[in-house]
Design a protein around this motif. Structure first.
Motif, short mmCIF file in Angstrom:
data_model
loop_
_atom_site.label_atom_id
_atom_site.label_comp_id
_atom_site.label_asym_id
_atom_site.label_seq_id
_atom_site.Cartn_x
_atom_site.Cartn_y
_atom_site.Cartn_z
N THR A 183 0.82 -1.20 0.00
CA THR A 183 0.00 0.00 0.00
C THR A 183 0.86 1.26 0.00
N GLN A 184 1.90 1.27 0.82
CA GLN A 184 2.79 2.44 0.85
C GLN A 184 3.41 2.70 -0.52
N GLU A 185 3.83 1.64 -1.17
CA GLU A 185 4.43 1.81 -2.49
C GLU A 185 3.39 2.28 -3.50
N LEU A 186 2.17 1.76 -3.39
CA LEU A 186 1.09 2.19 -4.28
C LEU A 186 0.81 3.68 -4.13
N ILE A 187 0.73 4.15 -2.89
CA ILE A 187 0.46 5.57 -2.64
C ILE A 187 1.56 6.43 -3.25
N SER A 188 2.81 6.05 -3.00
CA SER A 188 3.94 6.82 -3.50
C SER A 188 3.97 6.84 -5.02
N ARG A 189 3.81 5.67 -5.65
CA ARG A 189 3.88 5.58 -7.10
C ARG A 189 2.71 6.31 -7.76
N SER A 190 1.50 6.11 -7.26
CA SER A 190 0.32 6.72 -7.87
C SER A 190 0.37 8.24 -7.77
N ALA A 191 0.79 8.74 -6.61
CA ALA A 191 0.87 10.19 -6.44
C ALA A 191 1.94 10.78 -7.35
N ALA A 192 3.05 10.08 -7.53
CA ALA A 192 4.09 10.56 -8.44
C ALA A 192 3.58 10.60 -9.88
N GLU A 193 2.81 9.59 -10.26
CA GLU A 193 2.23 9.58 -11.61
C GLU A 193 1.23 10.73 -11.77
N ALA A 194 0.45 10.98 -10.73
CA ALA A 194 -0.50 12.09 -10.79
C ALA A 194 0.23 13.42 -10.96
N ALA A 195 1.34 13.57 -10.25
CA ALA A 195 2.13 14.80 -10.38
C ALA A 195 2.66 14.97 -11.80
N SER A 196 3.05 13.86 -12.44
CA SER A 196 3.55 13.94 -13.82
C SER A 196 2.44 14.36 -14.78
N VAL A 197 1.22 13.92 -14.51
CA VAL A 197 0.08 14.30 -15.35
C VAL A 197 -0.22 15.79 -15.18
N VAL A 198 -0.21 16.26 -13.93
CA VAL A 198 -0.45 17.69 -13.68
C VAL A 198 0.61 18.52 -14.39
N HIS A 199 1.86 18.06 -14.35
CA HIS A 199 2.96 18.80 -14.98
C HIS A 199 2.76 18.89 -16.49
N SER A 200 2.25 17.80 -17.10
CA SER A 200 2.05 17.81 -18.55
C SER A 200 0.81 18.59 -18.96
#
Length: 385
Positions: A78-95
């Motif tokens: 779960t911890q890894e899922l939260i970290s990875r998903s939030a990082a992907e969301a940040a990449s989408v916001v950046h694009s």
């Protein structure tokens, strides 16, 4: 079989409703992933599914019950899922794609905070138990806030086991709200989803529990973005929605009655944080675009066309609705095999899955009907039918 529905991706952000689709996780197909084993995820498929939901203009609710929290997904995964998903969301916001322009990471990703790192059998009683629950909640809160996601405070089996009365619930939740740096979503999950949550908020009487829930909200409105209610009781939700203080949203978690609740009654409407939206996201997005355009009736009719599928996927025992979500993801080619962590894919019969297939086809939610039919035929052959 029918052709896919005439669904359209948004060309601008969806604004009339705040919506999160509660996404499932995809296991690595050659891993153990048996009951009690540590969850081993296919990260590429899991994260790709979140990008698919974002591409339709929807937010993602992650690390929730749909992702099998306490039902096969352990705290380490779960911890890894939260970290990875939030990082992907940040990449989408950046694009900054057109469908999400101006959105923040918190708009795109919200994550569950719970206490599932605790072992219930080892949990002390009384004040020691309450202290352990609070510490576990705070540990998870720190993980979600560090990732930059919006916090969803989930119901806790451990708190249900050790709380002695409504005051214990108020004390624990007030401490969590005080510690939260941003407004959170409070999640009330009914026993149809998790029988271990019986008597939550200090009473098995829903009206008494609701009074405690409202006491917490009214005492801390500035710390609460909204509440997600998953009791599958539309009338209760409408009454609760009317009783909320200004600025606190009602995110429907009613996977049976979502069309009318999201449409609203002309005075107010529910926003949404729904597992079913992870299965019907092309239709959900198209409906929300209609609401944005002021065509409330069309938006409602699109959602209503998926309602029988939602009722079937979430039929009793509702605990196994995750099986239907993953099944549709597999039929639509988003995962290579029909599996869930913890072996939960075995939670529904072939008859149930066949009906899911037929209802998804009827609703236009099979994006490649021929491929879906091949997959369904293979499953039936393997099952001896």
């Amino acid at each position: 079989m029918k052709a896919p529905g005439a669904w359209t991706k948004p060309s601008a952000p969806i604004t009339s409703r705040n919506v999160y689709a509660a996404a499932h996780v995809v296991p690595q197909m050659n891993a153990e992933n048996t009951p009690g084993s540590p969850a081993v995820l296919d990260w590429q498929a899991t994260l790709s599914y979140r990008h698919e939901l974002w591409s339709w203009g929807l937010g993602v609710a992650d690390a929730m019950d749909t992702a099998q929290r306490g039902m096969g997904l352990d705290w380490a995964a779960t911890q890894e899922l939260i970290s990875r998903s939030a990082a992907e969301a940040a990449s989408v916001v950046h694009s900054a794609p057109a469908a999400l322009r101006g959105k923040s990471v918190r708009d795109l990703i919200s994550c569950g905070v719970g206490t599932d790192q605790l072992v219930l059998e080892n949990l002390p009683t009384g004040e020691a138990g309450l202290h352990a629950v609070q510490a576990a909640y705070l540990e998870q809160l720190e993980v979600v806030e560090a990732a930059g996601a919006k916090t969803i405070i989930m119901c806790s089996r451990a708190l249900a086991a050790v709380a002695r009365n409504a005051e214990d619930y108020l004390r624990i939740y007030t401490a969590l709200l005080k510690q939260s740096s941003q407004p959170v979503i409070l999640h009330w999950l009914g026993t149809m989803f998790d029988p271990a949550l019986a008597g939550y908020w200090g009473s098995a009487d829903v009206s008494v529990a609701t009074a405690t829930f409202l006491e917490l909200i009214n005492s801390n409105p500035e710390k609460i973005d909204g509440v997600k209610v998953s009791l599958l009781d539309a009338e209760h939700e409408i009454q609760l929605r009317a009783a909320l203080p200004a600025g606190v949203r009602l995110y429907t978690g009613d996977d049976f009655n979502y069309p009318e609740l999201i449409r609203g009654d002309g005075q107010s409407h529910s926003d949404a944080l729904l597992g079913i939206f992870a299965a019907i996201y092309p239709a959900a997005s198209t409906a929300l675009q209609a609401f944005d355009a002021g065509d409330t009736e069309r938006g409602y009719q699109i959602l209503a066309s998926t309602q029988e599928l939602g009722k079937h996927i979430f039929s009793a025992p509702t605990f196994y609705y995750k099986t239907g979500i993953a099944f549709l993801a597999w039929l639509n080619g988003h995962q290579s095999g029909f599996q869930l962590v913890g072996g939960l894919h075995s939670g529904r019969s072939l008859t149930h899955l066949a009906t899911t297939f037929a209802l998804a086809d009827e609703a236009g939610l099979l994006r490649d009907p021929e491929d879906a039919a091949r997959r369904m035929s293979a499953l039936l052959t393997t099952g001896g039918i």
